[in-house]
Design a protein around this motif. Structure first.
Motif, PDB file in Angstrom:
ATOM      1  N   ALA A 250       0.832  -1.202   0.000  1.00 23.02           N
ATOM      2  CA  ALA A 250       0.000   0.000   0.000  1.00 23.02           C
ATOM      3  C   ALA A 250       0.871   1.258   0.000  1.00 23.02           C
ATOM      4  O   ALA A 250       0.580   2.245  -0.700  1.00 23.02           O
ATOM      5  CB  ALA A 250      -0.937  -0.006   1.203  1.00 23.02           C
ATOM      6  N   TRP A 251       1.941   1.245   0.796  1.00 26.44           N
ATOM      7  CA  TRP A 251       2.886   2.373   0.790  1.00 26.44           C
ATOM      8  C   TRP A 251       3.488   2.561  -0.598  1.00 26.44           C
ATOM      9  O   TRP A 251       3.562   3.696  -1.113  1.00 26.44           O
ATOM     10  CB  TRP A 251       3.982   2.114   1.814  1.00 26.44           C
ATOM     11  N   LEU A 252       3.915   1.468  -1.216  1.00 29.01           N
ATOM     12  CA  LEU A 252       4.517   1.537  -2.548  1.00 29.01           C
ATOM     13  C   LEU A 252       3.527   2.093  -3.568  1.00 29.01           C
ATOM     14  O   LEU A 252       3.884   2.933  -4.407  1.00 29.01           O
ATOM     15  CB  LEU A 252       4.972   0.132  -2.965  1.00 29.01           C
ATOM     16  N   ILE A 253       2.289   1.633  -3.499  1.00 29.03           N
ATOM     17  CA  ILE A 253       1.260   2.090  -4.437  1.00 29.03           C
ATOM     18  C   ILE A 253       1.064   3.600  -4.319  1.00 29.03           C
ATOM     19  O   ILE A 253       1.083   4.329  -5.313  1.00 29.03           O
ATOM     20  CB  ILE A 253      -0.061   1.342  -4.172  1.00 29.03           C
TER      21      ILE A 253
ATOM     22  N   PHE B 187       4.657   5.565  -5.167  1.00 29.12           N
ATOM     23  CA  PHE B 187       5.378   5.428  -6.436  1.00 29.12           C
ATOM     24  C   PHE B 187       4.510   5.014  -7.630  1.00 29.12           C
ATOM     25  O   PHE B 187       4.967   5.099  -8.760  1.00 29.12           O
ATOM     26  CB  PHE B 187       6.509   4.396  -6.281  1.00 29.12           C
ATOM     27  N   ILE B 188       3.303   4.556  -7.383  1.00 25.76           N
ATOM     28  CA  ILE B 188       2.484   4.044  -8.485  1.00 25.76           C
ATOM     29  C   ILE B 188       1.250   4.908  -8.723  1.00 25.76           C
ATOM     30  O   ILE B 188       0.978   5.333  -9.846  1.00 25.76           O
ATOM     31  CB  ILE B 188       2.064   2.575  -8.211  1.00 25.76           C
ATOM     32  N   ASP B 189       0.502   5.173  -7.684  1.00 20.82           N
ATOM     33  CA  ASP B 189      -0.772   5.900  -7.808  1.00 20.82           C
ATOM     34  C   ASP B 189      -0.892   6.839  -6.609  1.00 20.82           C
ATOM     35  O   ASP B 189      -1.513   6.493  -5.606  1.00 20.82           O
ATOM     36  CB  ASP B 189      -1.934   4.897  -7.836  1.00 20.82           C
TER      37      ASP B 189
ATOM     38  N   GLU C 131       7.732 -17.331  -6.506  1.00 21.86           N
ATOM     39  CA  GLU C 131       8.447 -17.002  -5.270  1.00 21.86           C
ATOM     40  C   GLU C 131       8.448 -15.505  -4.978  1.00 21.86           C
ATOM     41  O   GLU C 131       9.195 -15.040  -4.114  1.00 21.86           O
ATOM     42  CB  GLU C 131       9.903 -17.506  -5.365  1.00 21.86           C
ATOM     43  N   LEU C 132       7.629 -14.733  -5.672  1.00 23.82           N
ATOM     44  CA  LEU C 132       7.587 -13.294  -5.470  1.00 23.82           C
ATOM     45  C   LEU C 132       6.427 -12.917  -4.556  1.00 23.82           C
ATOM     46  O   LEU C 132       5.301 -13.361  -4.753  1.00 23.82           O
ATOM     47  CB  LEU C 132       7.423 -12.569  -6.809  1.00 23.82           C
ATOM     48  N   CYS C 133       6.702 -12.074  -3.554  1.00 24.24           N
ATOM     49  CA  CYS C 133       5.614 -11.530  -2.755  1.00 24.24           C
ATOM     50  C   CYS C 133       4.948 -10.400  -3.538  1.00 24.24           C
ATOM     51  O   CYS C 133       5.419  -9.986  -4.600  1.00 24.24           O
ATOM     52  CB  CYS C 133       6.134 -11.030  -1.405  1.00 24.24           C
ATOM     53  N   THR C 134       3.847  -9.880  -3.028  1.00 23.35           N
ATOM     54  CA  THR C 134       3.091  -8.871  -3.760  1.00 23.35           C
ATOM     55  C   THR C 134       3.914  -7.614  -3.995  1.00 23.35           C
ATOM     56  O   THR C 134       3.841  -7.006  -5.073  1.00 23.35           O
ATOM     57  CB  THR C 134       1.797  -8.530  -2.989  1.00 23.35           C
ATOM     58  N   PHE C 135       4.693  -7.188  -3.029  1.00 20.39           N
ATOM     59  CA  PHE C 135       5.543  -6.003  -3.190  1.00 20.39           C
ATOM     60  C   PHE C 135       6.487  -6.177  -4.377  1.00 20.39           C
ATOM     61  O   PHE C 135       6.632  -5.282  -5.217  1.00 20.39           O
ATOM     62  CB  PHE C 135       6.344  -5.776  -1.904  1.00 20.39           C
TER      63      PHE C 135
END
Length: 326
Positions: free
Chosen positions: A203-206, A209-211, A245-249
């Motif tokens: 959520a912080w990343l979104i 840096f994204i929206d 093997e990737l998390c959502t972040f």
């Protein structure tokens, strides 16, 4: 008990004779299959609904057939453990199940890297089908949407693709699209309530840096119906969730072409805490994990959790930006 305060829980109080010992094992396995957790001594608990009432009645009848005694109660918790603490018992139990499945999926994935013969691939497909059946069984008794399910779904999805490519003799491809996606503007981003490390960080990343105009909704994971224009993250069948093997972040970083070294470093922290596989072994993991646990413990509201976590992530991002080599 009033009509405005319905029973929240079913309690099974059971007592079995000491012999034969296999009777105790038989009842224990039945309780495990229906998703009950041990509250105290011989008291087992389930959330109260039509399906669980039927399940627990069957167990009570089985106890009687084995020569024991059983009572089924519908109850509210008034003292001692509260509802949140009992929910946490269920989440921990299902997370343990999901963790075991994730380990089996990783072992199967390692086998897939060594297998090229058709017979071996067919055996891997059978193993994958078995894991999916087991995942369905666990999901049916995952009453409070434990976070470990997304990890297993991602691992099994990537394994399915790997086996399919091998059987069709296609060249391997990245599980996440190489071309960055267009960034949404003012979208409604939806995730499960009770956010923890991956959902906090995503959520912080979104928002950063994204929206930047993103709006967030925190919903019950199992019962939410997708609304028009909503984007789901870190939840079952979400548009942005675990892949292999990737998390959502990490998935968000790749899908939106975010290759900033500081963000990659943060992704490694989130990965190791969320997937519990110590893949990157960064020294900051232990401290960050304790901070996340403290935020979750002291702030039950998701908006508060996100605000507190965002401040921590802002500071960590600044440190990794200035730190040589990320």
């Amino acid at each position: 008990m009033t009509e405005s305060s319905p029973a929240r829980w079913l309690l099974l109080l059971q007592q079995l004779p000491a012999q034969p010992a296999y009777s105790r094992v038989k009842i224990w396995r039945h309780l495990q299959r229906i998703g009950a957790v041990l509250l105290k001594n011989s008291a087992w608990v389930l959330p109260a609904n039509e399906d669980t009432r039927e399940d627990v009645q069957w167990v009570a009848q089985e106890v009687a057939r084995e020569g024991g005694e059983a009572s089924v109660l519908e109850a509210q918790l008034l003292e001692g453990l509260d509802d949140a603490a009992v929910e946490a018992l269920f989440v921990a139990a299902r997370d343990a199940d999901y963790h075991a499945l994730a380990e089996e999926a990783r072992a199967l994935e390692r086998d897939s890297r060594r297998t090229v013969r058709k017979e071996g691939l067919q055996a891997l497909s059978a193993g994958l089908a078995r894991l999916r059946r087991r995942l369905d069984e666990v999901a049916r008794i995952d009453f409070f949407s434990a976070p470990g399910r997304e990890t297993v779904e991602g691992l099994l999805g990537a394994l399915d693709e790997r086996i399919a490519r091998a059987m069709s003799e296609e060249s391997p491809q990245s599980p996440v699209a190489a071309v960055p996606e267009a960034r949404p503007c003012g979208a409604t981003w939806v995730t499960r309530r009770g956010i923890h490390v991956d959902r906090m960080a995503s959520a912080w990343l979104i928002r950063r840096f994204i929206d930047p105009d993103a709006r967030f909704r925190f919903v019950p994971g199992r019962s939410h119906s997708v609304g028009p224009g909503e984007l789901r993250f870190d939840m079952f069948e979400g548009e942005y969730t675990h892949v292999g093997e990737l998390c959502t972040f990490e998935v968000l970083l790749r899908r939106f072409g975010l290759d900033d070294g500081a963000l990659v470093a943060l992704g490694e922290l989130v990965h190791d805490i969320d997937l519990k596989d110590s893949r990157f072994g960064r020294p900051e993991v232990a401290g960050f994990e304790r901070l996340v646990a403290g935020i979750a413990l002291n702030h039950p509201a998701d908006e508060e959790r996100l605000a507190r976590a965002s401040a921590v992530l802002d500071d960590l991002y600044a440190i990794f930006t200035k730190k040589p080599g990320g």
